[in-house]
Scaffold this active site. Sequence first.
Site, PDB file in Angstrom:
ATOM      1  N   GLY A   1       0.797  -1.217   0.000  1.00 31.49           N
ATOM      2  CA  GLY A   1       0.000   0.000   0.000  1.00 31.49           C
ATOM      3  C   GLY A   1       0.836   1.276   0.000  1.00 31.49           C
ATOM      4  O   GLY A   1       0.544   2.219  -0.735  1.00 31.49           O
TER       5      GLY A   1
ATOM      6  N   ASN B   1      -9.073   3.326   8.209  1.00 33.34           N
ATOM      7  CA  ASN B   1      -8.576   2.154   8.926  1.00 33.34           C
ATOM      8  C   ASN B   1      -8.927   2.153  10.402  1.00 33.34           C
ATOM      9  O   ASN B   1      -9.037   1.106  11.015  1.00 33.34           O
ATOM     10  CB  ASN B   1      -7.052   2.050   8.749  1.00 33.34           C
TER      11      ASN B   1
ATOM     12  N   HIS C   1      -1.571  -7.961   2.405  1.00 36.23           N
ATOM     13  CA  HIS C   1      -1.686  -8.523   3.755  1.00 36.23           C
ATOM     14  C   HIS C   1      -2.937  -8.094   4.496  1.00 36.23           C
ATOM     15  O   HIS C   1      -3.199  -8.569   5.592  1.00 36.23           O
ATOM     16  CB  HIS C   1      -0.418  -8.212   4.564  1.00 36.23           C
TER      17      HIS C   1
ATOM     18  N   CYS D   1       0.021   6.398  22.111  1.00 42.95           N
ATOM     19  CA  CYS D   1       1.022   6.042  23.107  1.00 42.95           C
ATOM     20  C   CYS D   1       1.591   4.667  22.795  1.00 42.95           C
ATOM     21  O   CYS D   1       2.690   4.335  23.167  1.00 42.95           O
ATOM     22  CB  CYS D   1       0.426   6.053  24.509  1.00 42.95           C
TER      23      CYS D   1
END
Lengths: 402, 303
Positions: A72, A151, A201, A325
């Site tokens: 991608g 996403n 993937h 984080c």
Amino acid sequence: MKPIYLDNNATTACDPAVVEAMLPFFTEQFGNASSIHNFGNQVGLAIKQARAQIQALIGAEHDSEIIFTSGGTESDNTAILSALKAQPERNQIITTMVEHPAILALCERLEKEGYVVHKLRVDSRGRLDIDEYKALLNNRVAIVSVMWANNESGTIFPVEEMAELAHAMGIQFHTDAVQAVGKLPIDLKRSKIDMLSLSGHKLHAPKGIGVLYLRRGTRFRGLLKGGQQERGRRPGTENSPGIIGLGKAAELAMQHFSTENNDVRYLRDKLEKGILAKVPRAFPTGDLHNRLPNTSSIAFEFVEGEGILLLLNKLGIAASSGSACTSGSLEPSHVMRAMGIPYTAAHGTIRFSLSRYNTLEEVERVIAAVPPIIEQLRKISPYWGEAGPVEDPAKMFAPAYG
Amino acid sequence: MWDYTDKVKEHFFNPRNAGPLEDANAVGDIGSIQCGDALRLMLKVDPATDVILDASFQTFGCGSAIASSSALTEIIKGMTLDEAYKVSNQDIAEYLDGLPPEKMHCSVMGREALQAAIANYRGEEWKDAHAEGELICKCYAIDSALIEDVVRTNNLSTVEEVTHYTKAGGACASCHEKIEEVLVRILKENSKTPSFEKTEPAPVPAAAPATASASSEKPKLTNLQRMRKIEEIIESLRPMLQRDHGDIEIVDIIGKNIYVNLKGACMGCALEAATLGSIQQKLFEDLGEYVRLLPASMMEMAP
């Protein structure tokens, strides 16, 4: 206990049938597809078949519109840089605030080099404002790059409509569809989309293989120069095992299309409802009526995502966090911030992304596991009192940072 | 996933002294919800002896923030306030057998909460201690005093390290230039005169306006002399770069602009700007005039 994998937007397991299809191409079928002898020729034929399988999945008109890449990120970079190189008189790019870093980091660099980048904003549900988009279209724009589905939140963007608008103005349109392919109906020959990125993937093919769809007739300048592979548009000896694997995965994705949209969606909805029914002060993010069927992004207020993930991981449950984080940067995810999710919730956003391999039993286990974890972390959160958030948390706990 | 030590994991999964502390007489609140770390430290101090009888914490934050808070409470229980005041962020990290560099700021937060709680107990305003510095990182409200303090105590030399320890520069990154300035200043101070008698603040880097006075003192060089001088200065700095497997070469000198190529390990190094900045500093000190040191790639952009 068997681990539960709910992080399929990060990457997916390679389907066993894909692995099986690939194996001969590591051993006896090792030839170079460009060679004239039988060793090469058979590989060449297998690649041709894989190209056709991918062509069918995304509804491309010609198989020569499929260019194999490393994934991608390469496809995204190639698309944008090509549009700029091929149209030097155009120096603007339109994209969104919530794109993948493969687009945003590139745009950041291009901005430093003098290009003008317009980033479309999103509302609290992660939706774009088409009027804002229309107002930005002009003859200095080289390319519009908008992801098909996000996403993190799973929100779907109206890329087909946006491509029509760009096309009418003579502007190239690219979409990063790595999350959408195999989950949403895609028929490129009926669209005005010029370029599309997909990644192996994310759909049960291996890592390191992807595709840039390039509509015939779209002006193109390749990223790499070298041999004649991919008709000179992406030189470098073909990753034949990867390509064969991606072809097989594309075929399987077509077979499982309704599974993804019915069974997986059912499990996702059950998971989301189950968790929300048991955990107070938690809410789903994104456009709930228009999102990927496999994705649920839930914000748990007053706790931080990494702690949730570590405790889930201890129980063998894999998910991911909207809190950066976990990824080494410190601000919460740019997607959650773009949607205006308050910091108290954005840091505690967890993404569950399912696949056709998940089961009802797994979903039930996760529904049972999450509430005690949130409760445990809230117990030690300074923003949480006996039975709920402290009143006016921002005031009750206003720490100093010296 | 982070490479947390077993001790960090253990303190995260089984935090000690978590939750509100009844009859706490010292409280320190530190952190900010924006950056996803916030800590309230509560102490019960014996007014007669100043000994910390009990300690507890409430933390909103990642695994290592919770583990650092837990470790902190264990370390300080039984200490006097004066002893506790000396606990450093490294003490907290060491207690946990180390923290990933990106998470060192969790230990810094622990130390600050402790100092804030002690100040609170003594009726002092802890914030005052840090109020002097210029605000460097706007995203996380971190000023130069804190950065300088952390750079000195931990011997930091890169922007990345400063971010890991203080979070400064971790969000929008627009303050990296300012952080580099602080680093250059402190590094220069250290390498030049580690003297204690210095009462004045570190010398302010010579700014552009200083040109006039500086050049009036030094005899004017011919073009050739000037170029040789520049070559000489760069040559004298090469061994320093070569020690770090880097190198530098002059490509051209056009007026005030000196174009160079950084080579070897210097190429693409995150500290490239800081390196150029410190060499430039040396150049204008030795030349007595203001010059700009630029990467050769910028030659095309020159007017």
